[in-house]
Write a protein that holds these residues in place. Structure first.
Motif, mmCIF file in Angstrom:
data_model
loop_
_atom_site.group_PDB
_atom_site.id
_atom_site.type_symbol
_atom_site.label_atom_id
_atom_site.label_comp_id
_atom_site.label_asym_id
_atom_site.label_seq_id
_atom_site.Cartn_x
_atom_site.Cartn_y
_atom_site.Cartn_z
ATOM 1 N N CYS A 16 0.831 -1.207 0.000
ATOM 2 C CA CYS A 16 0.000 0.000 0.000
ATOM 3 C C CYS A 16 0.867 1.259 0.000
ATOM 4 C CB CYS A 16 -0.946 0.011 1.196
ATOM 5 S SG CYS A 16 -2.335 -1.109 1.029
ATOM 6 N N LEU A 17 1.921 1.249 0.790
ATOM 7 C CA LEU A 17 2.837 2.392 0.782
ATOM 8 C C LEU A 17 3.531 2.525 -0.571
ATOM 9 C CD1 LEU A 17 4.493 2.100 4.309
ATOM 10 C CD2 LEU A 17 2.951 3.898 3.500
ATOM 11 N N ALA A 18 3.947 1.393 -1.132
ATOM 12 C CA ALA A 18 4.655 1.429 -2.410
ATOM 13 C C ALA A 18 3.763 1.949 -3.526
ATOM 14 C CB ALA A 18 5.183 0.031 -2.754
ATOM 15 N N TYR A 19 2.604 1.341 -3.712
ATOM 16 C CA TYR A 19 1.725 1.714 -4.823
ATOM 17 C C TYR A 19 0.926 2.979 -4.550
ATOM 18 C CZ TYR A 19 2.743 -2.418 -7.554
ATOM 19 O OH TYR A 19 3.381 -3.359 -8.322
ATOM 20 N N GLY A 20 0.737 3.329 -3.299
ATOM 21 C CA GLY A 20 -0.039 4.517 -2.977
ATOM 22 C C GLY A 20 0.773 5.784 -2.842
ATOM 23 N N LEU A 21 2.016 5.665 -2.358
ATOM 24 C CA LEU A 21 2.829 6.860 -2.114
ATOM 25 C C LEU A 21 4.132 6.898 -2.913
ATOM 26 C CD1 LEU A 21 2.494 7.103 1.766
ATOM 27 C CD2 LEU A 21 1.351 8.502 0.062
ATOM 28 N N ILE A 22 4.889 5.829 -2.857
ATOM 29 C CA ILE A 22 6.245 5.858 -3.404
ATOM 30 C C ILE A 22 6.264 5.807 -4.928
ATOM 31 C CG2 ILE A 22 8.465 4.654 -3.426
ATOM 32 C CD1 ILE A 22 7.739 3.764 -0.516
ATOM 33 N N TYR A 23 5.599 4.836 -5.528
ATOM 34 C CA TYR A 23 5.655 4.696 -6.987
ATOM 35 C C TYR A 23 5.080 5.909 -7.715
ATOM 36 C CZ TYR A 23 6.690 -0.255 -6.067
ATOM 37 O OH TYR A 23 7.228 -1.434 -5.631
ATOM 38 N N PRO A 24 3.946 6.456 -7.294
ATOM 39 C CA PRO A 24 3.446 7.643 -8.015
ATOM 40 C C PRO A 24 4.420 8.822 -7.965
ATOM 41 C CG PRO A 24 1.698 6.723 -6.664
ATOM 42 C CD PRO A 24 2.962 5.994 -6.302
ATOM 43 N N ARG A 25 5.136 8.985 -6.868
ATOM 44 C CA ARG A 25 6.048 10.123 -6.727
ATOM 45 C C ARG A 25 7.377 9.911 -7.424
ATOM 46 N NH1 ARG A 25 4.948 11.599 -0.422
ATOM 47 N NH2 ARG A 25 2.821 12.298 -0.764
ATOM 48 N N PHE A 26 7.908 8.698 -7.383
ATOM 49 C CA PHE A 26 9.258 8.469 -7.871
ATOM 50 C C PHE A 26 9.344 7.663 -9.165
ATOM 51 C CE2 PHE A 26 9.689 9.038 -3.257
ATOM 52 C CZ PHE A 26 10.511 10.159 -3.262
ATOM 53 N N ALA A 27 8.299 6.949 -9.540
ATOM 54 C CA ALA A 27 8.361 6.130 -10.749
ATOM 55 C C ALA A 27 7.388 6.597 -11.820
ATOM 56 C CB ALA A 27 8.079 4.667 -10.410
ATOM 57 N N GLY A 28 6.263 7.151 -11.417
ATOM 58 C CA GLY A 28 5.272 7.581 -12.406
ATOM 59 C C GLY A 28 4.765 6.418 -13.223
ATOM 60 N N ASN A 29 4.870 6.543 -14.552
ATOM 61 C CA ASN A 29 4.389 5.458 -15.415
ATOM 62 C C ASN A 29 5.541 4.735 -16.113
ATOM 63 O OD1 ASN A 29 5.141 7.379 -17.235
ATOM 64 N ND2 ASN A 29 3.225 7.416 -18.354
ATOM 65 N N ASP A 30 6.746 4.854 -15.589
ATOM 66 C CA ASP A 30 7.925 4.195 -16.150
ATOM 67 C C ASP A 30 8.074 2.795 -15.546
ATOM 68 O OD1 ASP A 30 10.382 3.418 -17.102
ATOM 69 O OD2 ASP A 30 11.444 5.206 -16.429
ATOM 70 N N MET A 31 7.888 1.786 -16.378
ATOM 71 C CA MET A 31 7.904 0.402 -15.903
ATOM 72 C C MET A 31 9.259 0.004 -15.326
ATOM 73 S SD MET A 31 6.042 -2.109 -15.401
ATOM 74 C CE MET A 31 6.341 -3.739 -14.821
ATOM 75 N N ARG A 32 10.343 0.500 -15.887
ATOM 76 C CA ARG A 32 11.670 0.155 -15.372
ATOM 77 C C ARG A 32 11.859 0.677 -13.954
ATOM 78 N NH1 ARG A 32 14.857 1.137 -20.913
ATOM 79 N NH2 ARG A 32 14.415 -0.921 -21.761
ATOM 80 N N LYS A 33 11.452 1.912 -13.706
ATOM 81 C CA LYS A 33 11.571 2.470 -12.363
ATOM 82 C C LYS A 33 10.684 1.720 -11.377
ATOM 83 C CE LYS A 33 12.822 7.158 -13.706
ATOM 84 N NZ LYS A 33 12.383 8.565 -13.695
ATOM 85 N N ILE A 34 9.489 1.370 -11.825
ATOM 86 C CA ILE A 34 8.583 0.598 -10.972
ATOM 87 C C ILE A 34 9.212 -0.755 -10.634
ATOM 88 C CG2 ILE A 34 6.351 -0.582 -10.862
ATOM 89 C CD1 ILE A 34 5.279 1.697 -12.676
ATOM 90 N N SER A 35 9.813 -1.396 -11.614
ATOM 91 C CA SER A 35 10.434 -2.703 -11.387
ATOM 92 C C SER A 35 11.572 -2.621 -10.384
ATOM 93 C CB SER A 35 10.962 -3.274 -12.707
ATOM 94 O OG SER A 35 9.929 -3.472 -13.615
ATOM 95 N N TYR A 36 12.441 -1.633 -10.555
ATOM 96 C CA TYR A 36 13.559 -1.473 -9.613
ATOM 97 C C TYR A 36 13.051 -1.207 -8.203
ATOM 98 C CZ TYR A 36 16.561 -1.123 -13.735
ATOM 99 O OH TYR A 36 17.217 -1.376 -14.916
ATOM 100 N N GLN A 37 12.066 -0.330 -8.098
ATOM 101 C CA GLN A 37 11.545 -0.004 -6.777
ATOM 102 C C GLN A 37 10.773 -1.174 -6.180
ATOM 103 O OE1 GLN A 37 9.461 3.717 -7.048
ATOM 104 N NE2 GLN A 37 11.293 4.801 -7.721
ATOM 105 N N ASP A 38 10.170 -2.000 -7.027
ATOM 106 C CA ASP A 38 9.447 -3.161 -6.522
ATOM 107 C C ASP A 38 10.407 -4.209 -5.979
ATOM 108 O OD1 ASP A 38 6.931 -4.499 -6.081
ATOM 109 O OD2 ASP A 38 7.666 -5.942 -7.563
#
Length: 99
Positions: A16-38
């Motif tokens: 919930c923290l990742a998809y609700g707060l962190i990914y929208p702020r730091f990854a946006g819609n970039d799949m590579r950034k989402i993957s690294y952060q995941d």
């Protein structure tokens, strides 16, 4: 509360923290950034759960299967993450890399 529910709750909070707060702020819609952060989020989950259950012989029940803490954490993390990612993909229009 059983050990299974504690692990599910920790995974749910992290996702919930990742998809609700962190990914929208730091990854946006970039799949590579989402993957690294995941990967980082899953390591955090395994580290938190491992700090409690590492070295113990506790067996956890996953739909009739007896698993150790590592596999139980990984499987429940993946099962909770799938609907979170599908929601995030629709909400933010995640673009998959072409290469």
């Amino acid at each position: 509360m059983s050990a299974e529910w504690h692990i599910v709750l920790v995974n749910l909070i992290i996702l919930c923290l990742a998809y609700g707060l962190i990914y929208p702020r730091f990854a946006g819609n970039d799949m590579r950034k989402i993957s690294y952060q995941d990967v980082l989020a899953s390591v955090v989950s395994l580290t938190v759960i491992g700090s409690v259950y590492f070295g113990s012989d506790v067996t956890l029940s996953f739909f009739g299967l007896s698993l150790n803490w590592f596999w139980f954490t990984l499987l429940t993390y993946a099962l909770i993450e799938i609907p979170c990612f599908l929601w995030y993909h629709r909400q933010y229009g995640v673009k998959f890399p072409k290469d």
